[in-house]
Design an enzyme around this catalytic site. Sequence first.
Site, PDB file in Angstrom:
ATOM      1  N   LYS A 100       0.911  -1.283   0.036  1.00 28.37           N
ATOM      2  CA  LYS A 100       0.078  -0.096   0.007  1.00 28.37           C
ATOM      3  C   LYS A 100       0.944   1.236   0.049  1.00 28.37           C
ATOM      4  O   LYS A 100       1.831   1.301   0.770  1.00 28.37           O
ATOM      5  CB  LYS A 100      -1.029  -0.082   1.198  1.00 28.37           C
ATOM      6  CG  LYS A 100      -1.985   1.139   1.225  1.00 28.37           C
ATOM      7  CD  LYS A 100      -3.005   1.028   2.443  1.00 28.37           C
ATOM      8  CE  LYS A 100      -3.755   2.172   2.583  1.00 28.37           C
ATOM      9  NZ  LYS A 100      -4.790   1.919   3.850  1.00 28.37           N
ATOM     10  N   SER A 176      -9.597   1.834   2.913  1.00 27.69           N
ATOM     11  CA  SER A 176      -8.516   2.557   1.916  1.00 27.69           C
ATOM     12  C   SER A 176      -7.666   1.844   1.533  1.00 27.69           C
ATOM     13  O   SER A 176      -6.711   2.160   0.514  1.00 27.69           O
ATOM     14  CB  SER A 176      -7.852   3.567   3.048  1.00 27.69           C
ATOM     15  OG  SER A 176      -7.095   2.992   3.914  1.00 27.69           O
ATOM     16  N   SER A 200     -10.081  -0.713   7.216  1.00 29.88           N
ATOM     17  CA  SER A 200      -9.427  -0.261   5.867  1.00 29.88           C
ATOM     18  C   SER A 200      -8.723  -1.720   5.068  1.00 29.88           C
ATOM     19  O   SER A 200      -8.288  -1.641   4.153  1.00 29.88           O
ATOM     20  CB  SER A 200      -8.156   0.914   5.777  1.00 29.88           C
ATOM     21  OG  SER A 200      -9.039   2.087   5.900  1.00 29.88           O
TER      22      SER A 200
END
Length: 315
Positions: A100, A176, A200
């Site tokens: 990420k 996210s 997330s």
Amino acid sequence: MAALPSFSLFLLLLTASQLQAFEFHEATVDSINQAFAAGHLTSRQLVEFYLDQIRRLNPLLRAVIEVSPDALREADRADAERSSGRLRSGGLHGIPVLLKENIGTRGPLNTTAGSFALLGSFVPQDAGVVGRLRRAGAVILGTASLSEWAHFRGDYIPNGWSARGGQGRVTDPCGSSSGSGIAAAANMAAVTLGTETDGSILCPSTLNSVVGIKPTVGLTSRAGVIPISPRQDSVGPICRTVSDAVQVLEVIAGYDARDSATVEAVKYIPKGGYKQFLKIDGLKGKRLGILKDYFNYPLGSVEAKAFEKHFQTMR
């Protein structure tokens, strides 16, 4: 004759025995390591496959922000180490990982949390979890897209959107770590990492039918990760199988002098690690409750059929 995609041509050059021995799509950490050991696969071939998947699918799915220009070089190094008999511990030697994009990596990759405000931000030191991946011999494939600033920008910004990555495309990107979930589901990396403050990791894993683990705060280091909340932030794996997620967790969990929360949390890592609990008959004798109200899909829908198939598999 129409020009073949680069990896399609590459596959044609492989021997028939290699093609029969290894299935790239839905490959697991275990199947990859078995193919490495049998000489049916190299890290370079694996990285080439995922780079081709990203080239083909990312214009539609928007799951990846950057690919590392060092990925093939790292794969070659892993292959050379394996050939010389130097096999690193942890099970991720030569395995490509997408991170990420709020997780810092030294070298050629930006760390911007999806924002143009930090474009050109090249951190001098790896995040704690990235350092562990490198020591295990994993290949840093690139960075996964996310909800900009880990969705801490505003209530009206769509899930899975960032200025740098665009809009991640699934039914709902949800939390996210959207790019990590999409990439895992679409075979754009062997395994991925996400971060969670509140849903997330778990939410995009659910919506992409993959496996996410949100570790206890401090079980995995948060050093070098763009923060939201010191009480809630955590880094964890998003993968296609439970086994893969557990194996990644085993590598990234542990003490880091740069994150004081790890001092207490690592006391709870079980002696012998997490992989000891991966048992093929682990559900034998267990009784499971199904939340029918939550999984109330329209009769005959794709979701209803998939749920019933998974339910019968567990049964």
